[in-house]
Design a protein around this motif. Structure first.
Motif, short mmCIF file in Angstrom:
data_model
loop_
_atom_site.label_atom_id
_atom_site.label_comp_id
_atom_site.label_asym_id
_atom_site.label_seq_id
_atom_site.Cartn_x
_atom_site.Cartn_y
_atom_site.Cartn_z
N GLN A 171 -8.10 -98.82 77.08
CA GLN A 171 -8.31 -99.16 78.48
C GLN A 171 -8.12 -97.94 79.38
N GLY A 172 -7.37 -96.96 78.91
CA GLY A 172 -7.13 -95.77 79.71
C GLY A 172 -8.15 -94.66 79.48
N VAL A 173 -9.10 -94.86 78.56
CA VAL A 173 -10.11 -93.84 78.28
C VAL A 173 -10.99 -93.65 79.52
N LYS A 174 -11.26 -92.40 79.86
CA LYS A 174 -12.08 -92.10 81.04
C LYS A 174 -13.25 -91.19 80.65
N ALA A 175 -14.33 -91.35 81.38
CA ALA A 175 -15.49 -90.46 81.20
C ALA A 175 -15.14 -89.09 81.78
N LEU A 176 -15.20 -88.06 80.94
CA LEU A 176 -14.79 -86.72 81.37
C LEU A 176 -15.95 -85.88 81.88
N GLY A 177 -17.16 -86.32 81.62
CA GLY A 177 -18.33 -85.58 82.07
C GLY A 177 -19.58 -86.32 81.64
N PHE A 178 -20.61 -86.29 82.47
CA PHE A 178 -21.85 -86.99 82.18
C PHE A 178 -22.92 -85.99 81.75
N LEU A 179 -23.71 -86.39 80.77
CA LEU A 179 -24.63 -85.47 80.12
C LEU A 179 -26.05 -85.58 80.68
N SER A 180 -26.73 -84.47 80.70
CA SER A 180 -28.12 -84.43 81.15
C SER A 180 -28.86 -83.36 80.37
N GLY A 181 -30.17 -83.35 80.50
CA GLY A 181 -30.98 -82.32 79.84
C GLY A 181 -30.83 -82.33 78.33
N LYS A 182 -30.69 -81.14 77.75
CA LYS A 182 -30.62 -80.99 76.30
C LYS A 182 -29.39 -81.69 75.72
N ALA A 183 -28.24 -81.60 76.42
CA ALA A 183 -27.02 -82.24 75.92
C ALA A 183 -27.19 -83.75 75.85
N LYS A 184 -27.90 -84.32 76.80
CA LYS A 184 -28.15 -85.77 76.78
C LYS A 184 -29.06 -86.14 75.61
N GLN A 185 -30.07 -85.33 75.35
CA GLN A 185 -30.98 -85.59 74.23
C GLN A 185 -30.23 -85.54 72.90
N GLU A 186 -29.33 -84.56 72.76
CA GLU A 186 -28.55 -84.45 71.53
C GLU A 186 -27.64 -85.66 71.35
N ALA A 187 -27.02 -86.10 72.45
CA ALA A 187 -26.13 -87.27 72.37
C ALA A 187 -26.94 -88.53 72.04
N GLU A 188 -28.10 -88.66 72.64
CA GLU A 188 -28.95 -89.82 72.36
C GLU A 188 -29.33 -89.89 70.89
N GLU A 189 -29.65 -88.73 70.31
CA GLU A 189 -30.00 -88.68 68.88
C GLU A 189 -28.79 -88.99 68.00
N ALA A 190 -27.63 -88.44 68.35
CA ALA A 190 -26.43 -88.68 67.55
C ALA A 190 -26.01 -90.15 67.58
N LEU A 191 -26.24 -90.81 68.71
CA LEU A 191 -25.80 -92.20 68.86
C LEU A 191 -26.78 -93.21 68.29
N LEU B 204 -19.05 -87.81 77.94
CA LEU B 204 -18.05 -87.31 77.00
C LEU B 204 -16.72 -87.99 77.23
N VAL B 205 -16.00 -88.22 76.13
CA VAL B 205 -14.63 -88.74 76.21
C VAL B 205 -13.75 -87.91 75.28
N SER B 206 -12.46 -87.95 75.52
CA SER B 206 -11.52 -87.28 74.63
C SER B 206 -11.49 -87.99 73.29
N ALA B 207 -11.39 -87.22 72.21
CA ALA B 207 -11.36 -87.81 70.86
C ALA B 207 -9.99 -88.40 70.52
N GLU B 208 -8.94 -88.01 71.25
CA GLU B 208 -7.57 -88.39 70.90
C GLU B 208 -7.33 -89.90 70.82
N PRO B 209 -7.80 -90.71 71.81
CA PRO B 209 -7.50 -92.15 71.75
C PRO B 209 -8.14 -92.87 70.55
N PHE B 210 -9.10 -92.21 69.88
CA PHE B 210 -9.81 -92.86 68.78
C PHE B 210 -9.32 -92.37 67.41
N ARG B 211 -8.23 -91.58 67.48
CA ARG B 211 -7.62 -91.10 66.25
C ARG B 211 -7.15 -92.29 65.41
#
Length: 366
Positions: free
Chosen positions: A241-261, A305-312
């Motif tokens: 519940q405390g996880v926060k969005a740390l940054g929103f992706l656009s351009g090439k980074a968004k395309q890479e995230a879309e493919e990974a997901l 992007l989110v921090s990986a720590e809460p999903f450890r």
């Protein structure tokens, strides 16, 4: 002669003071839109249900449309879909409502002296702000900085008056998109969460894990039925519940995230009585990156992007959440302990005052 000059100067000064006073008194008595406390948009500005920003000052493709849903929720509809920060939007509306206007003049007056809106940067404004109330809307335009430092020319909603206003409002409106966005992801209240589902992709092998809450206790329901460590489950749900969005992706980074997901590493669903919320996660291209790229089911075209720590430990949730204790009783209720070996037995007896003592077989002590 000297006294006559002094008298003349005194009379001139008195006339000037009376003239200045009459001008100020007349200005205060005149109903000038620039001095109205209700502001340029009127007194009902906090009832607005739409806010739009457009213009070259925002950058290409950065037109912003925010709409209010319900009594206390604002959402960004352009250039992306995401909840807006309610407090930031209200802060902006208050700035607009109490916008200080240093001085004003009419469009007609500048045309008479040979000037145009272009001279003030208002023919093609760098920024336009529109507020809407259902079917009604009003707009103002921001132009060039004025000769008075720290102020900007603004064309009022009636398009007949030009104001010099503080640049503070314009600076707030031109803040980056992250300024407007709410960082929260999961909004389902912790107390309402009654189940948690995990889909874990382990090198192409999909494992489905489901935990359900009964009363105050959590249990594993899939892939096996077993008691869960309720403390660990509650602790992890609070972390999610405390996880926060740390940054929103656009351009090439968004395309890479879309493919990974397309094949997410982990899919997490928190469910309550009336709704569920799902977050999908994938690793970034940089293996050492402490972040994961993510997508939330309510806004499927937005990547962040989110921090990986809460999903450890979630990739081994089946064993991580399982109850490790093999006994289930209250320590305070235990009054005796018997330990047996192959040819020996030891009894421990709890005394009334709380101390423990070794008790011989057949012996009773109080």
């Amino acid at each position: 002669m000297r006294y006559r000059i002094t008298l003349i100067l005194f009379i001139v000064s008195a006339i000037l003071c009376i003239w200045i006073y009459s001008l100020e008194k007349g200005g205060r008595g005149q109903k000038n839109p620039a001095s109205e406390t209700s502001g340029l948009f009127g007194p009902d500005i906090l009832l607005a249900d739409r806010l739009e920003l457009r213009g070259p000052a925002l950058g290409e493709g950065q037109e912003r449309v925010l709409k209010k849903k319900g009594s206390d929720q604002w959402f960004i509809e352009k250039p992306m879909n995401w909840p807006a920060n309610y407090y930031i939007v209200n802060q902006i509306l208050n700035q607009i409502q109490f916008l200080p206007k240093e001085y004003s003049f009419t469009v007609e007056s500048i045309l008479k002296v040979g000037k145009t809106l272009t001279d003030y940067g208002l023919q093609e404004p760098r920024l336009e702000l529109t507020l809407g109330w259902e079917d009604m809307e009003r707009s103002v335009s921001f132009g060039l900085p004025s000769e008075m430092g720290g102020r900007t020319y603004l064309l009022g909603p009636d398009r007949q008056n030009i104001y010099a206003v503080s640049q503070q409002l314009e600076n707030s409106l031109l803040q980056g998109l992250e300024f407007w966005q709410s960082p929260e992801i999961f909004t389902l209240p912790v107390i309402e969460v009654s189940s948690m589902s995990l889909d874990i992709n382990d090198d192409g092998n999909l494992t489905k894990i489901r935990l359900e809450k009964t009363g105050d206790d959590w249990k594993l329901e899939a892939p096996i039925k077993a008691p869960a460590d309720s403390h660990l489950v509650n602790e992890r749900i609070n972390a999610l519940q405390g996880v926060k969005a740390l940054g929103f992706l656009s351009g090439k980074a968004k395309q890479e995230a879309e493919e990974a997901l397309l094949k997410p590493l982990i899919r997490i669903t928190l469910s309550g009585a009336s709704q569920g919320q799902t977050l999908e996660l994938a690793e970034t291209l940089e293996d050492s990156n402490p972040f994961l790229c993510a997508r939330f089911d309510s806004y499927p075209t937005t990547y962040f992007l989110v921090s990986a720590e809460p999903f450890r430990n979630l990739r081994r949730a089946q064993t991580f959440f399982r109850q490790k204790k093999f006994t289930d009783f209250s320590i305070q209720q235990v009054s005796s302990v018997r330990i047996e070996g192959s040819n020996k037995q030891v009894n421990l007896q709890k005394l009334e005052r709380g101390d423990w003592q070794v008790q011989e077989p057949g012996e009773t002590r109080w």
